[in-house]
Design an enzyme around this catalytic site. Structure first.
Site, PDB file in Angstrom:
ATOM      1  N   ASN A 103      13.200   4.927   3.092  1.00  0.00           N
ATOM      2  CA  ASN A 103      12.353   5.577   4.100  1.00  0.00           C
ATOM      3  C   ASN A 103      10.893   5.142   3.987  1.00  0.00           C
ATOM      4  O   ASN A 103      10.013   5.743   4.591  1.00  0.00           O
ATOM      5  CB  ASN A 103      12.465   7.106   3.977  1.00  0.00           C
ATOM      6  CG  ASN A 103      11.932   7.638   2.640  1.00  0.00           C
ATOM      7  OD1 ASN A 103      11.449   6.865   1.824  1.00  0.00           O
ATOM      8  ND2 ASN A 103      12.029   8.933   2.430  1.00  0.00           N
TER       9      ASN A 103
ATOM     10  N   GLU B 289       6.390  10.553  -0.004  1.00  0.00           N
ATOM     11  CA  GLU B 289       7.328  10.502   1.112  1.00  0.00           C
ATOM     12  C   GLU B 289       6.569  10.284   2.424  1.00  0.00           C
ATOM     13  O   GLU B 289       5.340  10.457   2.463  1.00  0.00           O
ATOM     14  CB  GLU B 289       8.088  11.837   1.180  1.00  0.00           C
ATOM     15  CG  GLU B 289       8.882  12.182  -0.082  1.00  0.00           C
ATOM     16  CD  GLU B 289      10.182  11.388  -0.215  1.00  0.00           C
ATOM     17  OE1 GLU B 289      10.299  10.278   0.343  1.00  0.00           O
ATOM     18  OE2 GLU B 289      11.089  11.877  -0.916  1.00  0.00           O
TER      19      GLU B 289
ATOM     20  N   HIS C 195       9.035   5.149   1.217  1.00  0.00           N
ATOM     21  CA  HIS C 195       8.209   5.833   0.214  1.00  0.00           C
ATOM     22  C   HIS C 195       7.851   4.909  -0.940  1.00  0.00           C
ATOM     23  O   HIS C 195       8.560   3.946  -1.227  1.00  0.00           O
ATOM     24  CB  HIS C 195       8.834   7.153  -0.256  1.00  0.00           C
ATOM     25  CG  HIS C 195       9.973   7.053  -1.229  1.00  0.00           C
ATOM     26  ND1 HIS C 195      10.936   8.027  -1.341  1.00  0.00           N
ATOM     27  CD2 HIS C 195      10.302   6.121  -2.157  1.00  0.00           C
ATOM     28  CE1 HIS C 195      11.788   7.697  -2.299  1.00  0.00           C
ATOM     29  NE2 HIS C 195      11.434   6.546  -2.796  1.00  0.00           N
TER      30      HIS C 195
ATOM     31  N   ASP D 226       6.228   8.679 -11.573  1.00  0.00           N
ATOM     32  CA  ASP D 226       6.672   9.998 -11.109  1.00  0.00           C
ATOM     33  C   ASP D 226       7.708  10.606 -12.051  1.00  0.00           C
ATOM     34  O   ASP D 226       8.205   9.937 -12.965  1.00  0.00           O
ATOM     35  CB  ASP D 226       7.235   9.901  -9.675  1.00  0.00           C
ATOM     36  CG  ASP D 226       8.172   8.711  -9.465  1.00  0.00           C
ATOM     37  OD1 ASP D 226       8.668   8.161 -10.468  1.00  0.00           O
ATOM     38  OD2 ASP D 226       8.427   8.339  -8.309  1.00  0.00           O
TER      39      ASP D 226
END
Ligand code: GLP
Length: 246
Positions: A136, A143, A138, A67
């Site tokens: 979280n 996400e 991800h 990314d």
């Protein structure tokens, strides 16, 4: 899914680095998927060390990064381009042309994502993808809410992620963190022939327990890894602390 529990972040990095070094020895034209973040810094340190000792040859290795932030110039201190150069690429003998990092400053971001997918296919596919995990759940910048069929695309970052990356380790305040990123999708990641996910510290224990013991759901993108036939989580005691049936 295989789980390797090690007693410290250093052992996590060493286990992963030794494994990757072996795999590159077996196949010099190895296609390596690279990750960024604090967790993988130690892994890259070990890979650099092995390369300096002549134990890994990067001259035929091809890499694809997971990314990149949208809107940061490549030379920005917090771009993933800079991160990779600083922690790995400038210290090993990998040819510049073999390195693929999404350009978050490209004029046409959609084309950039499509070309990236094409390049992965042309390279024969990713042999081994390194992953971290967000608190979280991800993976890359997929996400919560990311579906299994997603490919490389533009995404909005969650507030959790913006905060996690502005605690002083990377950006010093949340206003500096870009709001969007380009990321490999869940499907792109699951297409890798093999996956190693690294996680260290108790802060990751909830995400790890949900990814491993929880249902497979877009609310925890890392849970899709349960479906991969060759995925290993290499984690330390802290990250493993909430796992059931250890
Ligand atoms: C960023 C990256 C992820 C990485 C995560 C974890 O959000 N896009 O690919 O897994 O950070 O980072 P850290 O290792 O710093 O906790």
């Amino acid at each position: 899914m295989k789980i390797e529990i090690q007693s410290s972040p250093n052992e996590v990095a060493e286990f992963a680095a030794k494994y990757i070094a072996e795999r590159i020895k077996e196949k010099p034209e190895f296609v390596l998927g690279c990750a960024t973040g604090g967790t993988v810094v130690l892994l890259y340190q070990k890979l650099v060390e092995y390369s300096k000792l002549g134990l890994i040859d990067f001259s035929h290795v091809v890499t694809f990064n997971l990314d990149e932030y949208v809107g940061l110039p490549r030379e920005h201190s917090q771009s993933y381009y800079t991160f990779m150069s600083y922690h790995l690429f400038s210290h090993v003998n990998i040819p510049e042309d073999n390195i693929h990092i999404l350009n978050g400053g490209a004029k046409n971001l959609k084309d950039e994502c499509e070309q990236f997918e094409e390049l992965i296919t042309k390279s024969g596919g990713i042999d081994l993808q390194i992953l971290g995990i967000g608190r979280n759940g991800h993976i890359a910048f997929n996400e919560p809410g990311s579906f299994e069929d997603t490919t490389t695309r533009i995404v909005d970052l969650n507030y959790d992620t913006i905060l996690a990356n502005s605690d002083g380790r990377f950006f010093s305040n949340s206003n500096e963190v870009p709001r969007q990123a380009l990321t490999m999708g869940v499907a792109t990641i699951l297409n890798a022939k093999e996956i190693l996910l690294l996680a260290t510290s108790g802060g990751k224990s909830e995400a790890i327990a949900l990814a491993v013991n929880g249902p497979v759901t877009p609310l925890v993108p890392a849970s899709f890894l349960q479906k991969h036939s060759k995925c290993t989580f290499i984690i330390d005691d802290g990250a493993a602390s909430r796992l059931k049936n250890k």
